[in-house]
Design a protein around this motif. Structure first.
Motif, PDB file in Angstrom:
ATOM      1  N   PRO A 202       0.847  -1.166  -0.060  1.00  0.00           N
ATOM      2  CA  PRO A 202      -0.099  -0.018  -0.027  1.00  0.00           C
ATOM      3  C   PRO A 202       0.924   1.240   0.008  1.00  0.00           C
ATOM      4  O   PRO A 202       1.915   1.109   0.547  1.00  0.00           O
ATOM      5  CB  PRO A 202      -0.734  -0.202   1.246  1.00  0.00           C
ATOM      6  N   SER A 203       0.381   2.358  -0.697  1.00  0.00           N
ATOM      7  CA  SER A 203       1.111   3.571  -0.582  1.00  0.00           C
ATOM      8  C   SER A 203       1.247   4.327   0.556  1.00  0.00           C
ATOM      9  O   SER A 203       0.445   4.124   1.357  1.00  0.00           O
ATOM     10  CB  SER A 203       0.528   4.409  -1.729  1.00  0.00           C
ATOM     11  N   GLY A 204       2.444   4.677   0.836  1.00  0.00           N
ATOM     12  CA  GLY A 204       2.657   5.290   2.093  1.00  0.00           C
ATOM     13  C   GLY A 204       3.119   4.832   3.275  1.00  0.00           C
ATOM     14  O   GLY A 204       3.249   4.869   4.334  1.00  0.00           O
ATOM     15  N   GLU A 205       3.171   3.259   2.910  1.00  0.00           N
ATOM     16  CA  GLU A 205       3.586   2.104   4.015  1.00  0.00           C
ATOM     17  C   GLU A 205       4.851   1.538   3.477  1.00  0.00           C
ATOM     18  O   GLU A 205       5.246   1.724   2.453  1.00  0.00           O
ATOM     19  CB  GLU A 205       2.889   1.025   4.350  1.00  0.00           C
ATOM     20  N   ALA A 206       5.164   0.797   4.602  1.00  0.00           N
ATOM     21  CA  ALA A 206       6.286  -0.301   4.180  1.00  0.00           C
ATOM     22  C   ALA A 206       7.588   0.524   3.704  1.00  0.00           C
ATOM     23  O   ALA A 206       8.236   1.255   4.344  1.00  0.00           O
ATOM     24  CB  ALA A 206       5.988  -1.243   3.246  1.00  0.00           C
ATOM     25  N   GLY A 207       7.859   0.468   2.409  1.00  0.00           N
ATOM     26  CA  GLY A 207       9.123   0.783   1.918  1.00  0.00           C
ATOM     27  C   GLY A 207       9.106   1.968   1.882  1.00  0.00           C
ATOM     28  O   GLY A 207      10.207   2.775   1.853  1.00  0.00           O
ATOM     29  N   GLY A 208       8.164   2.934   2.054  1.00  0.00           N
ATOM     30  CA  GLY A 208       8.295   4.215   2.245  1.00  0.00           C
ATOM     31  C   GLY A 208       8.160   4.836   3.193  1.00  0.00           C
ATOM     32  O   GLY A 208       8.378   5.958   3.493  1.00  0.00           O
ATOM     33  N   THR A 209       8.120   3.939   4.438  1.00  0.00           N
ATOM     34  CA  THR A 209       8.194   4.542   5.579  1.00  0.00           C
ATOM     35  C   THR A 209       9.651   5.045   5.874  1.00  0.00           C
ATOM     36  O   THR A 209      10.623   4.307   5.670  1.00  0.00           O
ATOM     37  CB  THR A 209       7.843   3.412   6.911  1.00  0.00           C
ATOM     38  N   HIS A 603      11.572  -5.354  -4.368  1.00  0.00           N
ATOM     39  CA  HIS A 603      12.073  -5.937  -3.046  1.00  0.00           C
ATOM     40  C   HIS A 603      12.586  -5.121  -1.879  1.00  0.00           C
ATOM     41  O   HIS A 603      12.612  -5.386  -0.983  1.00  0.00           O
ATOM     42  CB  HIS A 603      13.183  -6.879  -3.642  1.00  0.00           C
ATOM     43  N   ARG A 604      12.697  -3.864  -2.427  1.00  0.00           N
ATOM     44  CA  ARG A 604      12.994  -2.820  -1.551  1.00  0.00           C
ATOM     45  C   ARG A 604      11.978  -2.576  -0.906  1.00  0.00           C
ATOM     46  O   ARG A 604      11.910  -2.398   0.463  1.00  0.00           O
ATOM     47  CB  ARG A 604      13.624  -1.446  -2.030  1.00  0.00           C
ATOM     48  N   GLU A 605      10.612  -2.407  -1.338  1.00  0.00           N
ATOM     49  CA  GLU A 605       9.479  -2.226  -0.597  1.00  0.00           C
ATOM     50  C   GLU A 605       9.187  -3.260   0.408  1.00  0.00           C
ATOM     51  O   GLU A 605       8.724  -3.099   1.435  1.00  0.00           O
ATOM     52  CB  GLU A 605       8.319  -1.979  -1.592  1.00  0.00           C
ATOM     53  N   LEU A 606       9.380  -4.622  -0.037  1.00  0.00           N
ATOM     54  CA  LEU A 606       8.898  -5.585   0.853  1.00  0.00           C
ATOM     55  C   LEU A 606       9.994  -5.659   1.926  1.00  0.00           C
ATOM     56  O   LEU A 606       9.772  -5.826   3.249  1.00  0.00           O
ATOM     57  CB  LEU A 606       9.409  -6.956   0.082  1.00  0.00           C
ATOM     58  N   ALA A 607      11.245  -5.121   1.887  1.00  0.00           N
ATOM     59  CA  ALA A 607      12.153  -5.057   2.820  1.00  0.00           C
ATOM     60  C   ALA A 607      11.691  -4.106   3.893  1.00  0.00           C
ATOM     61  O   ALA A 607      11.592  -4.250   4.994  1.00  0.00           O
ATOM     62  CB  ALA A 607      13.459  -4.683   2.633  1.00  0.00           C
ATOM     63  N   GLY A 608      11.282  -2.757   3.621  1.00  0.00           N
ATOM     64  CA  GLY A 608      10.651  -1.939   4.384  1.00  0.00           C
ATOM     65  C   GLY A 608       9.211  -2.370   5.120  1.00  0.00           C
ATOM     66  O   GLY A 608       9.221  -2.328   6.193  1.00  0.00           O
ATOM     67  N   ARG A 609       8.323  -2.995   4.206  1.00  0.00           N
ATOM     68  CA  ARG A 609       7.220  -3.562   4.908  1.00  0.00           C
ATOM     69  C   ARG A 609       7.674  -4.787   6.179  1.00  0.00           C
ATOM     70  O   ARG A 609       6.838  -4.802   7.046  1.00  0.00           O
ATOM     71  CB  ARG A 609       6.422  -4.340   3.776  1.00  0.00           C
ATOM     72  N   LEU A 610       8.492  -5.606   5.654  1.00  0.00           N
ATOM     73  CA  LEU A 610       9.019  -6.633   6.954  1.00  0.00           C
ATOM     74  C   LEU A 610       9.434  -5.981   8.143  1.00  0.00           C
ATOM     75  O   LEU A 610       9.026  -6.338   9.243  1.00  0.00           O
ATOM     76  CB  LEU A 610      10.085  -7.440   6.198  1.00  0.00           C
ATOM     77  N   LEU A 611      10.063  -4.683   7.953  1.00  0.00           N
ATOM     78  CA  LEU A 611      10.690  -4.057   9.248  1.00  0.00           C
ATOM     79  C   LEU A 611       9.762  -3.158   9.786  1.00  0.00           C
ATOM     80  O   LEU A 611       9.643  -2.353  10.774  1.00  0.00           O
ATOM     81  CB  LEU A 611      11.685  -3.149   8.855  1.00  0.00           C
ATOM     82  N   GLY A 612       8.144  -3.214   9.223  1.00  0.00           N
ATOM     83  CA  GLY A 612       7.367  -2.351   9.855  1.00  0.00           C
ATOM     84  C   GLY A 612       7.003  -2.839  11.372  1.00  0.00           C
ATOM     85  O   GLY A 612       6.549  -1.885  12.175  1.00  0.00           O
TER      86      GLY A 612
END
Length: 723
Positions: A202-209, A603-612
């Motif tokens: 979703p926009s604004g979450e995960a990789g964008g955090t 994959h960068r966005e998934l990394a950020g999402r995992l670190l939520g």
């Protein structure tokens, strides 16, 4: 009888092969026997280097009468927690739920379907105040099974339900990681495809955090948890905060903010304290598992691979980030000592690296904890002479009354040595080490664990690069070759454990895939050899296929039926860390690295999402999230991508300057003038190799700044990139 264990990969299981207890390895056959005989399963969990595991074995499992009772009324199952962390984790959760504490040896009683109904840790052979004997426990459990079966089954159901709720809470920390319907299918043949299984973020979450506020808050909380008297965090027992130090060093190198300065001080004080402590083997190098006291003076003597590879990496990085002087010299010395011990004592002839050295030394058939490492004042004077012996007694805290036994102590100064003291100690150390090597030595557990070996590859490769030690890089390559030739099959499946050059059937966990990818990416960065990059890429993409399904991450591909029943049918996914990084945090880190090499936004966005999960845990329990915080620190910086092309010596000098800058999680790709080297990582695409010297490109998101040819200019570019 217990001869079933003789061919097991685990040294711990083989240690029990001669017991009169009729042990089974963990598996369907053992639990089916329990069902057929209508008896409970006794699951005994430990590991080869565990002192109290040896104690309980000698007192109870080698006792004929106890063994006969156990064999008659139970199916006894022996588990190596290092080989089967899935089994250990769920039964440790059950033990902690039922008793409020945990530890090893762990003693769990379970139904034939695997659900636990009674548990404890070490039980003595005779009753002690507030603690029954092991025989009393066995008799009470047997009586309950025969006379109160309904209550036993009710308890098992309640425990499984509570563990299911805990499992759902862990999954809640990670949130939703939805993928397209075919995202859980196997990788297509012929290699990875960019369009395979895209992650919907979703926009604004995960990789964008932006994790910066979370990272600064974690440093502030850690500052409040510091032991300001003796260093480190918390009280006794005191463990090396390896992953936390990894984060603090990255945070310290990220900027010149107050938070970065605080992180630098925290890490330096802890590293200094450990380097002068009994946790660190002052004669041979390498770290013990923990100390039983707050002062770091009495170690629990087992030496584990997973501790030492993390600390090797930390001390090497601390050394290069420190200005020239005492701290840099000490960091280099400890890193070199730890690496030397690891290669000399744990690396096997085939290249794989063994799991541990035992806490105990067997002398005349009797287990003595730490016997190899202890000294009396008289022994020191006899080896070194009166003058030097007295000096070591004074400087290394060896009293006439021992701190471990009545008259024997560990060697540790309890503080950094000044230059003159260090020079004198280095002159005396070889004589003491030579005498110590003539003593009986602790046993080595020679099983090779994939994930820990992956972290060892990373530590040795980075230390080899940072310390200018090509022999360490070669050791890393030997371990990596072993992993790829023995643990990885033609389908890309990774075995968790091997022994004597043969892989075992149990598939690696998420932490194994991610740990091996971490090591291979580090080895690629240190050597520029494309085969390491390709192997790491394959592991990352297979891990995504195997462990990310139906919008959730799993620690294990297919849990054993008994583990699933014990967990209340909730697939395990725990992002929190203990002595080793969690699979989640390791996977997030390698996803970020892979994205930096490949340019994959997904994959960068998934990394950020995992670190939520850090947003929900870092401020409350940062010591349970150190590796995740380190991965988030790298993501906050980009990670910074460094592509270097040109002559080998010039390229190495540029990379060394970048490493010393402390840029957190910097991702390095090199392409030298050697015609045998191939451009593998997309980060190197369209970057020519100059005829002379070398060029360095600082990039973020595959967008690169102008190339530079000198270390000074490169440091300016790194500063312009936010580092």
């Amino acid at each position: 009888m217990a001869g079933r264990l003789r061919s097991e990969a685990s040294a711990y299981l083989r240690q029990h092969a001669g017991n009169p207890v009729d042990w089974w390895p963990f598996g369907d056959q053992a639990f089916e026997q329990a069902r057929l005989r209508d008896v409970p399963v006794f699951v005994s969990v430990g590991y080869a280097a565990c002192h109290w595991c040896h104690v309980m074995a000698g007192e109870s499992f080698e006792d004929q009468a106890t063994a006969e009772y156990l064999n008659e009324h139970f199916i006894p199952v022996k588990v190596d927690r290092e080989e089967r962390p899935d089994v250990d984790s769920i039964y440790m959760s059950a033990t902690q739920l039922m008793t409020g504490q945990g530890g090893w040896p762990m003693s769990v009683f379970a139904l034939p379907d695997g659900r636990a109904f009674y548990a404890g840790t070490y039980f003595p052979p005779r009753p002690q105040p507030g603690q029954p004997s092991f025989r009393q426990v066995l008799q009470a459990v047997h009586e309950a099974w025969e006379q109160r079966r309904e209550a036993v089954e009710t308890t098992a159901a309640s425990v499984a339900q509570a563990l299911a709720q805990a499992g759902e809470a862990n999954r809640g920390l990670l949130g939703d990681l939805s993928v397209e319907p075919d995202g859980g299918q196997p990788l297509p043949p012929g290699g990875p495809a960019a369009e395979w299984g895209p992650v919907q973020v979703p926009s604004g979450e995960a990789g964008g955090t932006d994790h910066r506020a979370v990272l600064e808050e974690a440093v502030e909380v850690l500052s409040g948890q510091e032991d300001t008297v003796f260093g480190g965090f918390g009280g006794a027992p005191k463990f090396p905060p390896s992953a936390v130090l990894h984060f603090l060093l990255r945070h310290a190198g990220a900027s010149r903010s107050d938070s970065a300065q605080r992180a630098a001080g925290l890490s330096a004080r802890t590293l200094l304290a450990m380097a002068g402590s009994a946790l660190y083997d002052q004669l041979e190098g390498g770290f013990a598992r923990y100390t039983v006291d707050r002062r770091w003076s009495v170690p629990h003597f087992e030496k584990m691979l997973y501790d030492n590879v993390q600390l090797l990496r930390v001390y090497a990085q601390w050394a290069v980030q420190s200005p020239a002087g005492a701290e840099r010299d000490l960091g280099c010395s400890v890193a070199a000592g730890t690496a030397g011990w690891l290669v000399e004592r744990l690396q096997l002839s085939h290249g794989g690296i063994a799991s541990s050295l035992d806490a105990d030394t067997v002398v005349d058939g009797v287990h003595h904890e730490g016997a190899t490492y202890l000294w009396s004042p008289a022994e020191l004077r006899r080896v070194l002479g009166a003058d030097d012996g007295d000096w070591v007694v004074s400087v290394m805290c060896v009293g006439e009354r021992g701190n471990v036994t009545a008259n024997r102590s560990t060697l540790h100064p309890g503080r950094p040595l000044d230059p003159d003291e260090r020079l004198r100690w280095e002159g005396l150390r070889p004589a003491l080490l030579a005498v110590r090597q003539q003593r009986a030595q602790p046993a080595r557990d020679e099983k090779v664990v994939a994930g820990w070996n992956g972290l060892a590859v990373a530590g040795l490769a980075e230390a080899g690069e940072l310390l200018g030690r090509p022999d360490l890089t070669a050791a890393a390559a030997a371990a990596a070759d072993y992993l790829l030739s023995v643990h990885l099959d033609d389908s890309g499946r990774l075995a968790r454990v091997s022994h004597d050059g043969a892989a075992q059937h149990f598939e690696g966990l998420l932490e194994d895939y991610a740990g091996c990818a971490e090591g291979l990416f580090s080895l690629y960065a240190a050597t520029g050899e494309g085969r390491w990059y390709r192997a790491a890429e394959g592991l990352v993409l297979r891990a995504e296929a195997v462990f990310l399904r139906d919008g959730t991450l799993r620690d294990q591909a297919v849990p054993a039926a008994q583990v699933s029943a014990a967990a209340g049918a909730v697939p395990p996914a725990d992002p929190l860390e203990s002595a080793t990084p969690s699979g989640t945090s390791l996977f997030a880190g390698v996803l970020a690295t892979y994205a930096a090499y490949s340019g994959s936004v997904r994959h960068r966005e998934l990394a950020g999402r995992l670190l939520g999960y850090l947003n929900r845990i870092a401020a409350r329990a940062p010591r349970a999230a150190g590796w995740g915080l380190a991965a988030a620190q790298a993501l906050a910086a980009g990670p910074v991508e460094l592509a270097v092309t040109g002559q080998s010596a010039a390229a190495t000098a540029l990379i060394a300057a970048a490493r010393a800058s402390g840029s957190p999680g910097i991702v390095v790709a090199r392409h030298t003038a050697d015609p045998r080297r191939e451009e593998t990582a997309p980060l190197l695409a369209d970057k020519p190799v100059p005829a002379d010297g070398a060029l360095a490109y600082v990039c973020r998101g595959m967008v690169c700044r102008r190339p530079v040819a000198t270390a000074a200019a490169l440091l300016e570019e790194l500063g312009a990139a936010g580092n």
